[in-house]
Design a protein around this motif. Structure first.
Motif, mmCIF file in Angstrom:
data_model
loop_
_atom_site.group_PDB
_atom_site.id
_atom_site.type_symbol
_atom_site.label_atom_id
_atom_site.label_comp_id
_atom_site.label_asym_id
_atom_site.label_seq_id
_atom_site.Cartn_x
_atom_site.Cartn_y
_atom_site.Cartn_z
ATOM 1 N N LEU A 250 64.963 28.465 39.483
ATOM 2 C CA LEU A 250 63.533 28.720 39.680
ATOM 3 C C LEU A 250 62.705 27.677 38.930
ATOM 4 N N GLY A 251 63.120 27.377 37.698
ATOM 5 C CA GLY A 251 62.437 26.351 36.914
ATOM 6 C C GLY A 251 62.427 25.018 37.635
ATOM 7 N N CYS A 252 63.560 24.661 38.230
ATOM 8 C CA CYS A 252 63.637 23.391 38.968
ATOM 9 C C CYS A 252 62.646 23.381 40.118
ATOM 10 N N LEU A 253 62.561 24.522 40.841
ATOM 11 C CA LEU A 253 61.636 24.591 41.977
ATOM 12 C C LEU A 253 60.195 24.454 41.485
ATOM 13 N N ILE A 254 59.859 25.150 40.381
ATOM 14 C CA ILE A 254 58.487 25.092 39.874
ATOM 15 C C ILE A 254 58.136 23.678 39.429
ATOM 16 N N PHE A 255 59.031 23.054 38.642
ATOM 17 C CA PHE A 255 58.744 21.700 38.169
ATOM 18 C C PHE A 255 58.670 20.724 39.337
ATOM 19 N N GLY A 256 59.514 20.945 40.364
ATOM 20 C CA GLY A 256 59.451 20.096 41.549
ATOM 21 C C GLY A 256 58.110 20.230 42.242
ATOM 22 N N LEU A 257 57.639 21.487 42.344
ATOM 23 C CA LEU A 257 56.375 21.741 43.032
ATOM 24 C C LEU A 257 55.201 21.134 42.268
ATOM 25 N N VAL A 258 55.224 21.271 40.934
ATOM 26 C CA VAL A 258 54.134 20.708 40.122
ATOM 27 C C VAL A 258 54.026 19.203 40.344
ATOM 28 N N GLU A 259 55.185 18.541 40.288
ATOM 29 C CA GLU A 259 55.143 17.097 40.450
ATOM 30 C C GLU A 259 54.728 16.727 41.873
ATOM 31 N N ALA A 260 55.160 17.544 42.845
ATOM 32 C CA ALA A 260 54.799 17.263 44.234
ATOM 33 C C ALA A 260 53.292 17.385 44.434
ATOM 34 N N VAL A 261 52.698 18.397 43.805
ATOM 35 C CA VAL A 261 51.244 18.558 43.917
ATOM 36 C C VAL A 261 50.536 17.356 43.297
ATOM 37 N N ALA A 262 51.069 16.904 42.131
ATOM 38 C CA ALA A 262 50.468 15.738 41.483
ATOM 39 C C ALA A 262 50.581 14.497 42.358
ATOM 40 N N ILE A 263 51.673 14.422 43.143
ATOM 41 C CA ILE A 263 51.822 13.271 44.041
ATOM 42 C C ILE A 263 50.894 13.421 45.247
ATOM 43 N N ALA A 264 50.768 14.671 45.735
ATOM 44 C CA ALA A 264 50.049 14.891 46.994
ATOM 45 C C ALA A 264 48.535 14.763 46.835
ATOM 46 N N ALA A 265 48.008 15.151 45.647
ATOM 47 C CA ALA A 265 46.553 15.220 45.496
ATOM 48 C C ALA A 265 45.848 13.896 45.823
ATOM 49 N N PRO A 266 46.267 12.766 45.198
ATOM 50 C CA PRO A 266 45.560 11.526 45.542
ATOM 51 C C PRO A 266 45.804 11.085 46.991
ATOM 52 N N VAL A 267 46.992 11.387 47.522
ATOM 53 C CA VAL A 267 47.286 11.013 48.910
ATOM 54 C C VAL A 267 46.322 11.718 49.857
ATOM 55 N N LYS A 268 46.029 12.970 49.525
ATOM 56 C CA LYS A 268 45.134 13.761 50.376
ATOM 57 C C LYS A 268 43.673 13.376 50.170
ATOM 58 N N GLY A 269 43.428 12.479 49.245
ATOM 59 C CA GLY A 269 42.068 11.994 49.053
ATOM 60 C C GLY A 269 41.263 12.751 48.021
ATOM 61 N N TYR A 270 41.946 13.548 47.168
ATOM 62 C CA TYR A 270 41.201 14.262 46.128
ATOM 63 C C TYR A 270 41.100 13.396 44.890
ATOM 64 N N GLU A 271 39.927 13.354 44.303
ATOM 65 C CA GLU A 271 39.703 12.558 43.099
ATOM 66 C C GLU A 271 40.161 13.353 41.891
ATOM 67 N N VAL A 272 41.309 13.026 41.379
ATOM 68 C CA VAL A 272 41.778 13.665 40.158
ATOM 69 C C VAL A 272 42.016 12.562 39.157
ATOM 70 N N ASP A 273 41.643 12.801 37.909
ATOM 71 C CA ASP A 273 41.890 11.785 36.897
ATOM 72 C C ASP A 273 43.397 11.551 36.793
ATOM 73 N N PRO A 274 43.833 10.271 36.819
ATOM 74 C CA PRO A 274 45.274 9.995 36.777
ATOM 75 C C PRO A 274 45.959 10.622 35.576
ATOM 76 N N PHE A 275 45.164 10.856 34.506
ATOM 77 C CA PHE A 275 45.765 11.468 33.318
ATOM 78 C C PHE A 275 46.449 12.781 33.667
ATOM 79 N N PHE A 276 45.752 13.617 34.448
ATOM 80 C CA PHE A 276 46.300 14.921 34.770
ATOM 81 C C PHE A 276 47.535 14.790 35.651
ATOM 82 N N LEU A 277 47.514 13.785 36.543
ATOM 83 C CA LEU A 277 48.652 13.606 37.433
ATOM 84 C C LEU A 277 49.877 13.134 36.656
ATOM 85 N N ASP A 278 49.671 12.173 35.749
ATOM 86 C CA ASP A 278 50.809 11.625 35.010
ATOM 87 C C ASP A 278 51.363 12.620 34.003
ATOM 88 N N ALA A 279 50.465 13.367 33.375
ATOM 89 C CA ALA A 279 50.900 14.257 32.304
ATOM 90 C C ALA A 279 51.348 15.614 32.837
#
Lengths: 311, 376
Positions: A250-279
């Motif tokens: 379950l932990g693997c799935l959650i961590f995978g999803l978190v990172e996937a969201v961080a990857i998807a947000a800028p692709v989808k055109g949402y302005e998120v500070d890179p700090f939040f995506l990297d960290a």
């Protein structure tokens, strides 16, 4: 707030999010479940990062042998076992400190992979995608779960296999005994350090496979930064799971999803500070541990070296 | 031996010399073989990739010691490494595994970069203040790990590591704002780089035989020597050792293992932070903060501590060796061998030096067991 929720809904309704989430979860699972077995025996290996990286580089090199993904996987696993054997023998035969060995291995493999990469520069390496008919047409997650590069499907067999190994075999019982009460295990005739070494070899195989998968099934080429601390997140997943198998997955799935969201947000055109995506992955790992670390019980002898006659 | 439960090494020899002569001779032999194997493996690696091991060795020596002004630069580079190592030794003496020095160091650099261009005081005042502030930055980051350990039971091995990966984007975030670390000058291209330090905010140099040695190097050596004496000769050092070697005994003597652990972790972060400040104000790196400024100084400093087997005095020469590899690696371009080879050499040395003490420990144990059997 509604903007934020709308953005999240948008991200979560995209196939691509689940695709990358599952890709990452597969990597985490191979590393974390292997590490879980090893931690049940009482050994904590921060060298899992090095094993992943060795697996990734081995895969890129192995792939050059006739452009075969299977060769990449095999060489990747061999490289993982190579790193594992150093960790296993130095820490659980010669009783050198396991964190020191792990850290030195991380630095060594990082330098070695970067050095050899610049000297030999293995080219692109990719495994073919294999779509399971019918299942792949399930909306949203069909592609993610059943339209993967073929090495990914091993995860479906791997997790149950590890469960069987740890909970339904004599070896697994001895492993758990070594992690809970090594002194008792020892007087019962269990070779505690041998069990620990064996779990680390197993981790070498699985983490090597995971690292190989990143190259063959995800990136398609080796880069020194390809693992980038994900091995440490895998260790956090084991803690999050409270040293249970299902929690770890379950932990693997959650961590995978978190990172996937961080990857998807800028692709989808949402302005998120890179700090939040990297960290994000590391931040979430810490927050999740804050919530769960007190509620779970670790194997009683975790991180305690076993030397007969010394407590 | 560092960290958690290091096995106590028997100090007295129980039996007559064994098969391989005395323990001392065995130790010398084991160390010699280990170090030679590490160097041999490194040479093999160079040869395998089509380089020449002797020319690499030559270039390393040229870059670190032989060329004009080289050893001064090496001594300057040693300063941050030694400061990180000093902190690492403190925390592992108390039985803690702080492996997040890289993050603590870059935080220290960032804190120093913020204050150094803003203090309106004379340099003689503002330089020490800046270094202390840098130490505070590292202390803060290590303090987070201490808090996570005490309040939330998260092992410091994991938290310090994960915090390192947060420290990097955190400093990049700071660089985006001119009110924090961003460059306030009119420079055109200042993405991800900070403001240049004013001339008087750089650590003064010491000129010696045509070499420019940073005063940071003197500071680092001074700190190492003072702490070596404190650890070996003071009650404080003794308490720290008890806590590290056996927390239960410490508790019975009325020493709080928790408090000592937290203090050691904070001190370790503080010195990593000061190292970051010295890196910025000294001559070992650029005088402009940037993304990824720490450039592995934290990791390498930690390796120095491991190599020195947690002895302060030994950390000084070890830090100099690592600094030589660093300054020497800039001369490698002419040999066609990638400078990453020095990372490999460093890690191989650390691994190789783990083996002899373990072998000595096992040997003494075997001899002791044999002695008890004879007596029965």
């Amino acid at each position: 707030v509604s903007d934020f929720l709308g953005a999240l809904a948008d991200i979560f309704s995209a196939d691509a999010t689940y695709n990358s989430a599952f890709q990452l979860a597969v990597l985490f699972a191979f590393a974390a479940v292997g590490e879980w077995v090893s931690e049940r025996s009482g050994a904590l290996n921060i060298s899992v990062e090095a094993m992943l990286l060795a697996g990734a580089f081995g895969a890129a090199m192995g792939f050059q042998l006739g452009n075969l993904a299977i060769m990449g996987l095999l060489v990747g696993m061999a490289a993982g076992v190579g790193v594992a054997s150093v960790q296993a023998n130095l820490s659980h035969r010669l009783s050198a400190d396991q964190f020191v060995v792990g850290l030195a291995l991380n630095v060594l493999v990082f330098g070695l992979a970067a050095f050899l990469d610049s000297a030999w520069g293995p080219g692109p390496a990719r495994a073919a995608t294999f779509e399971i008919p019918l299942l792949v047409d399930i909306p949203l997650v069909g592609q993610a779960l059943f339209g993967r590069p073929w090495p990914a499907y091993f995860v479906y067999a791997f997790v149950p296999l590890m469960w069987w190994l740890v909970f339904r075999t004599r070896w697994g019982l001895e492993v758990r005994a070594s992690g809970e009460n090594p002194q008792s295990a020892d007087v019962s005739g269990v070779d505690v350090n041998a069990r620990r070494r064996q779990t680390i070899y197993l981790l070498g195989i699985t983490a090597g496979f995971g690292g190989a998968f990143v190259v063959l099934g995800q990136v398609g080429q080796f880069q020194p930064s390809i693992i980038g601390g994900r091995g440490f997140i895998a260790i956090a997943a084991v803690l999050f799971g409270g040293w249970t198998l299902r929690g770890t997955v379950l932990g693997c799935l959650i961590f995978g999803l978190v990172e996937a969201v961080a990857i998807a947000a800028p692709v989808k055109g949402y302005e998120v500070d890179p700090f939040f995506l990297d960290a994000a992955p590391y931040f979430v790992a810490i927050v999740v541990m804050m919530l769960f670390a007190r509620r779970v019980r670790e194997p009683a002898a975790l991180t305690r070296p076993f030397i007969r006659g010394l407590k | 031996m560092s960290a958690t439960a290091a096995p106590p090494v028997p100090s007295t020899q129980l039996t007559q010399p064994g098969r391989f002569g005395s323990t001392e001779r065995f130790a010398v032999g084991a160390y010699a073989i280990s170090i030679l194997s590490a160097l041999f493996l490194s040479g093999l690696l160079v040869a395998m990739t089509g380089g020449s091991a002797t020319s690499v060795f030559d270039a390393l020596l040229d870059g670190s010691l032989r060329s004009p002004g080289a050893w001064g630069l090496t001594a300057t580079t040693m300063a941050p490494l030694l400061l990180v190592a000093v902190g690492s030794i403190l925390s592992s003496r108390a039985g803690l595994v702080n492996i997040g020095q890289e993050g603590q160091l870059i935080l220290g650099s960032a804190f120093a970069a913020y204050l150094a261009v803003r203090l309106p005081l004379h340099a003689a005042v503002s330089l020490p203040v800046t270094l202390l502030f840098a130490g505070f930055g590292g202390l803060l980051w290590a303090g987070l790990a201490a808090l996570l350990k005490r309040r939330f039971a998260i092992p410091e091995v994991l938290s310090t590591l994960l915090l390192t990966f947060i420290a990097f984007p955190f400093t990049v975030l700071g660089l985006r704002f001119q009110s924090l670390l961003g460059d306030r000058s009119e420079r055109v291209n200042h993405v991800n780089t900070g403001e240049q330090l004013p001339e008087d905010m750089r650590l003064p140099n010491l000129a010696l035989f045509g070499n420019q040695i940073d005063s940071g190097a003197l500071l680092a050596v001074g700190v190492a020597v003072v702490l070596a004496v404190v650890l070996a000769r003071s009650v404080l050092g003794f308490k720290l050792d008890i806590v590290g070697k056996n927390p239960r005994t410490a508790q019975r003597f009325g020493i709080s293992a928790t408090r000592a652990g937290v203090l050691a972790l904070l001190a370790s972060g503080f010195f990593a932070g000061v190292a970051g400040g010295v890196l910025l104000t000294g001559g070992a790196a650029s005088d402009r903060f940037s993304a990824g400024y720490s450039n592995n100084f934290g990791w390498d400093g930690l390796l120095v501590a491991l190599l020195a087997r947690n002895r302060m005095a030994l950390a000084i020469p070890m830090a100099f060796v690592f600094a030589s590899l660093r300054t020497g690696s800039s001369f490698l371009a002419s040999t066609g061998v990638d400078r990453k080879i020095t990372d490999v050499v460093q890690a191989l040395l650390v691994l190789a030096l783990l083996i002899p003490p373990a072998l000595i420990f096992l040997r003494e144990r075997r001899q002791a067991l044999a002695a008890t059997r004879e007596r029965v």
